[in-house]
Design a protein around this motif. Structure first.
Motif, PDB file in Angstrom:
ATOM      1  N   ILE A   1      -9.747  26.171 -17.137  1.00  0.00           N
ATOM      2  CA  ILE A   1      -8.711  26.325 -17.479  1.00  0.00           C
ATOM      3  C   ILE A   1      -8.765  25.608 -19.057  1.00  0.00           C
ATOM      4  O   ILE A   1      -8.149  26.333 -20.043  1.00  0.00           O
TER       5      ILE A   1
ATOM      6  N   LEU B   1      -6.553  28.217 -21.145  1.00  0.00           N
ATOM      7  CA  LEU B   1      -5.536  27.491 -22.628  1.00  0.00           C
ATOM      8  C   LEU B   1      -6.322  27.610 -23.980  1.00  0.00           C
ATOM      9  O   LEU B   1      -5.500  28.070 -25.459  1.00  0.00           O
TER      10      LEU B   1
ATOM     11  N   VAL C   1      -2.569  25.151 -14.796  1.00  0.00           N
ATOM     12  CA  VAL C   1      -2.871  24.231 -15.587  1.00  0.00           C
ATOM     13  C   VAL C   1      -2.501  22.399 -14.780  1.00  0.00           C
ATOM     14  O   VAL C   1      -2.756  21.852 -13.979  1.00  0.00           O
TER      15      VAL C   1
ATOM     16  N   TYR D   1      -4.458  17.563 -22.951  1.00  0.00           N
ATOM     17  CA  TYR D   1      -5.038  18.612 -21.766  1.00  0.00           C
ATOM     18  C   TYR D   1      -7.060  18.684 -21.995  1.00  0.00           C
ATOM     19  O   TYR D   1      -7.583  17.786 -21.552  1.00  0.00           O
TER      20      TYR D   1
ATOM     21  N   ARG E   1      -9.306  16.677 -19.974  1.00  0.00           N
ATOM     22  CA  ARG E   1     -10.841  17.115 -19.757  1.00  0.00           C
ATOM     23  C   ARG E   1     -11.850  16.154 -19.768  1.00  0.00           C
ATOM     24  O   ARG E   1     -13.207  16.403 -18.879  1.00  0.00           O
TER      25      ARG E   1
END
Length: 148
Positions: free
Chosen positions: A47, A51, A76, A141, A145
């Motif tokens: 992901i 992105l 997401v 994000y 992560r």
């Protein structure tokens, strides 16, 4: 078939040698204790790549027509849902980042037409609001992560 594989290898090698000023979502160095969510690492990384590709589209750089940012938001949301199920394993900073990404996903939802248009519209206020929402989601994000 063999020549196709060789040609593909050279093509991929050539594509990877360019420099870009685009931000990317990269994994943080893994601590000696390892990742708190090792089973989700491949999805989180995938992901992150999506992105990052979406960021190129929003900056007006050429991307494949299928790389439309509206298609990445369900992905997401799905991976964030999975991280939330195991959020107790995250450090406090990761839990905070997770809550922030959830809020950002809600804020960014009205921007889907803006994403579909490549991050531009005739409405300057919409452009500013959606760009800010996009940047916050991207950063949030990345923080999730890196904490996972």
């Amino acid at each position: 078939m063999r020549y196709s594989a060789i040609a593909l290898a050279f093509l991929l090698l050539g594509c990877g040698t360019g420099t870009s000023s685009l931000p990317t979502i990269k994994p943080a160095p893994i601590s000696s204790t390892g990742s708190p969510l090792p089973d989700l690492q491949p999805r989180l990384d995938a992901i992150g790549v999506l992105l990052t590709d979406c960021a190129a589209r929003l900056r007006g750089e050429p991307v494949a027509p299928a790389d439309n940012c509206t298609h990445v938001m369900p992905d997401v949301t799905g991976v964030i849902d999975e991280v939330e199920k195991q959020s107790a394993k995250l450090p406090p900073a990761g839990q905070t980042a997770l809550a922030e990404v959830r809020r950002q996903l809600t804020e960014i939802a009205p921007c889907e037409p803006w994403f579909a248009a490549g991050g531009t519209s005739a409405d300057g206020q919409l452009d500013a609001r959606c760009k800010k929402a996009w940047d916050a989601l991207f950063d949030g994000y990345s923080a999730v992560r890196n904490s996972a």
